[in-house]
Design a protein around this motif. Structure first.
Motif, PDB file in Angstrom:
ATOM      1  N   GLY A  31      20.026  35.742  58.354  1.00 22.24           N
ATOM      2  CA  GLY A  31      21.206  36.060  57.570  1.00 22.24           C
ATOM      3  C   GLY A  31      20.828  37.079  56.508  1.00 22.24           C
ATOM      4  O   GLY A  31      19.823  36.911  55.812  1.00 22.24           O
ATOM      5  N   VAL A  32      21.601  38.144  56.384  1.00 20.84           N
ATOM      6  CA  VAL A  32      21.342  39.201  55.395  1.00 20.84           C
ATOM      7  C   VAL A  32      22.598  39.396  54.561  1.00 20.84           C
ATOM      8  O   VAL A  32      23.699  39.508  55.103  1.00 20.84           O
ATOM      9  N   THR A  33      22.430  39.426  53.245  1.00 24.21           N
ATOM     10  CA  THR A  33      23.554  39.649  52.336  1.00 24.21           C
ATOM     11  C   THR A  33      23.483  41.068  51.787  1.00 24.21           C
ATOM     12  O   THR A  33      22.461  41.474  51.213  1.00 24.21           O
ATOM     13  N   ILE A  34      24.558  41.824  51.988  1.00 28.75           N
ATOM     14  CA  ILE A  34      24.660  43.193  51.486  1.00 28.75           C
ATOM     15  C   ILE A  34      25.994  43.342  50.766  1.00 28.75           C
ATOM     16  O   ILE A  34      27.051  43.082  51.353  1.00 28.75           O
ATOM     17  N   ALA A  35      25.935  43.719  49.519  1.00 34.46           N
ATOM     18  CA  ALA A  35      27.147  43.934  48.707  1.00 34.46           C
ATOM     19  C   ALA A  35      28.067  42.714  48.753  1.00 34.46           C
ATOM     20  O   ALA A  35      29.291  42.846  48.872  1.00 34.46           O
ATOM     21  N   GLY A  36      27.463  41.546  48.674  1.00 31.87           N
ATOM     22  CA  GLY A  36      28.235  40.309  48.612  1.00 31.87           C
ATOM     23  C   GLY A  36      28.758  39.798  49.934  1.00 31.87           C
ATOM     24  O   GLY A  36      29.441  38.771  49.974  1.00 31.87           O
ATOM     25  N   LYS A  37      28.456  40.475  51.046  1.00 33.05           N
ATOM     26  CA  LYS A  37      28.910  40.045  52.366  1.00 33.05           C
ATOM     27  C   LYS A  37      27.722  39.600  53.205  1.00 33.05           C
ATOM     28  O   LYS A  37      26.655  40.226  53.164  1.00 33.05           O
ATOM     29  N   ASP A  38      27.932  38.528  53.969  1.00 32.71           N
ATOM     30  CA  ASP A  38      26.872  37.952  54.791  1.00 32.71           C
ATOM     31  C   ASP A  38      26.967  38.444  56.225  1.00 32.71           C
ATOM     32  O   ASP A  38      28.051  38.466  56.825  1.00 32.71           O
ATOM     33  N   TRP A  39      25.805  38.799  56.777  1.00 30.87           N
ATOM     34  CA  TRP A  39      25.727  39.354  58.120  1.00 30.87           C
ATOM     35  C   TRP A  39      24.696  38.587  58.944  1.00 30.87           C
ATOM     36  O   TRP A  39      23.638  38.216  58.440  1.00 30.87           O
ATOM     37  N   PRO A  43      18.226  49.611  50.801  1.00 30.36           N
ATOM     38  CA  PRO A  43      18.972  48.648  51.616  1.00 30.36           C
ATOM     39  C   PRO A  43      20.447  49.013  51.722  1.00 30.36           C
ATOM     40  O   PRO A  43      21.118  49.242  50.718  1.00 30.36           O
ATOM     41  N   SER A  44      20.932  49.109  52.950  1.00 30.32           N
ATOM     42  CA  SER A  44      22.337  49.412  53.208  1.00 30.32           C
ATOM     43  C   SER A  44      22.661  48.949  54.620  1.00 30.32           C
ATOM     44  O   SER A  44      21.752  48.714  55.436  1.00 30.32           O
ATOM     45  N   LEU A  45      23.940  48.851  54.914  1.00 25.71           N
ATOM     46  CA  LEU A  45      24.354  48.442  56.256  1.00 25.71           C
ATOM     47  C   LEU A  45      23.945  49.492  57.284  1.00 25.71           C
ATOM     48  O   LEU A  45      23.501  49.152  58.391  1.00 25.71           O
ATOM     49  N   ALA A  46      24.056  50.763  56.945  1.00 23.51           N
ATOM     50  CA  ALA A  46      23.694  51.822  57.881  1.00 23.51           C
ATOM     51  C   ALA A  46      22.200  51.805  58.188  1.00 23.51           C
ATOM     52  O   ALA A  46      21.782  51.941  59.349  1.00 23.51           O
ATOM     53  N   THR A  47      21.375  51.630  57.166  1.00 29.12           N
ATOM     54  CA  THR A  47      19.931  51.583  57.376  1.00 29.12           C
ATOM     55  C   THR A  47      19.546  50.360  58.186  1.00 29.12           C
ATOM     56  O   THR A  47      18.708  50.430  59.100  1.00 29.12           O
ATOM     57  N   LEU A  48      20.154  49.220  57.878  1.00 33.86           N
ATOM     58  CA  LEU A  48      19.877  48.000  58.623  1.00 33.86           C
ATOM     59  C   LEU A  48      20.236  48.162  60.094  1.00 33.86           C
ATOM     60  O   LEU A  48      19.479  47.752  60.987  1.00 33.86           O
ATOM     61  N   THR A  49      21.367  48.785  60.373  1.00 32.48           N
ATOM     62  CA  THR A  49      21.782  49.015  61.760  1.00 32.48           C
ATOM     63  C   THR A  49      20.771  49.892  62.487  1.00 32.48           C
ATOM     64  O   THR A  49      20.414  49.625  63.643  1.00 32.48           O
TER      65      THR A  49
END
Length: 276
Positions: free
Chosen positions: A110-118, A18-24
């Motif tokens: 809503g997805v939380t990654i490294a403490g930040k909500d997206w 799980p990462s922001l890049a993979t999610l994108t």
């Protein structure tokens, strides 16, 4: 969740950690290959939201779906991949006068990654954010002036998601602070599919992402290609059943049963010029 079938459907290898890049990357592939579409409602059916039915329809049956279907499926994918994901609900504001209240009939994630909500949303048709959007006012990972989506504060303090077009910003939906349960989505799904004046009960709407950040959208018989920052959209009117069938199959890669296409063509006003 059959992740192998999902990855085959969206045309990508298995996701990494799980990462922001993979999610994108997953959002991009999902929106390009699983079109937003409301054919079920036009055929008088209420879409099923159980995971088995969604996988049969969208992964094996070469079909898409609308917000409750798309985001329920994507939430199962992300959960199985190890993301901290939850359901959100919204009030649609696109094309709605400011004085008109709307129900909570939109599902987002809503997805939380490294403490930040997206915000993650693969089910809002032409105005779906093509990347994770920070759940904060005026914050986007879209790159400053190139951002295609943003949040602003609404009159009662909610977050209002807006999408950017060539002529400015368009309201999308209000994110509510509530914590919806599956039964809330079942209720919204049923209302959207059965209420006579619901927009998706009266109009054909199909949309998917295309190259360079564009969206290809069919609204009744008007086919539109939009690129957020590239000037006016390109539009053309489809003339008859054969053109509509060809666009659904070739441009959206949808396998629509002949009897379902018959039901679509019988909708009042479909063959009249599209509304502005």
């Amino acid at each position: 969740m059959d992740l192998d079938a999902y990855f085959r459907r969206i045309g990508t290898d298995a996701a990494g950690a799980p990462s922001l890049a993979t999610l994108t990357r997953l959002i991009e592939r999902h929106q390009a290959t699983l079109p937003f579409e409301n054919i079920e409602t036009l055929c008088g059916r209420v879409p099923a939201l159980d995971l088995d039915a969604l996988q049969r329809k969208m992964l094996l049956g070469r079909r898409g779906g609308y917000c409750f279907e798309q985001n329920t499926l994507f939430m199962a994918v992300l959960s199985d991949l190890g993301y901290a994901v939850r359901g959100l609900e919204g009030r649609v504001r696109t094309g709605v006068p400011a004085e008109v209240s709307t129900a909570r009939t939109h599902m987002a994630l809503g997805v939380t990654i490294a403490g930040k909500d997206w915000l993650v949303d693969v089910g809002f048709g032409a105005f779906s954010p093509p990347y994770p959007l920070r759940l904060e006012v005026s914050v986007s990972d879209g790159g400053g002036g190139d951002a295609s989506h943003r949040f602003v504060t609404a009159p009662h303090g909610e977050l209002l998601m807006q999408a950017r077009s060539f002529d400015g910003w368009t309201d999308g939906y209000l994110i509510m602070p509530s914590h919806p349960l599956p039964i809330d989505y079942e209720m919204g799904n049923w209302w959207t599919a059965t209420y006579p004046n619901a927009m998706l009960r009266k109009n054909l709407l199909v949309s998917r992402a295309v190259a360079d950040g564009g969206r290809l959208t069919l609204f009744n018989r008007r086919l539109t290609l939009r690129r957020p920052l590239d000037g006016a959209p390109q539009e053309r009117e489809l003339r008859d059943r054969n053109e509509i069938a060809a666009v659904l199959a070739e441009d959206f890669n949808l396998d629509v049963a002949p009897q379902d296409l018959d039901a679509i063509m019988e909708r009042p006003g479909l063959l009249s010029p599209s509304a502005a």
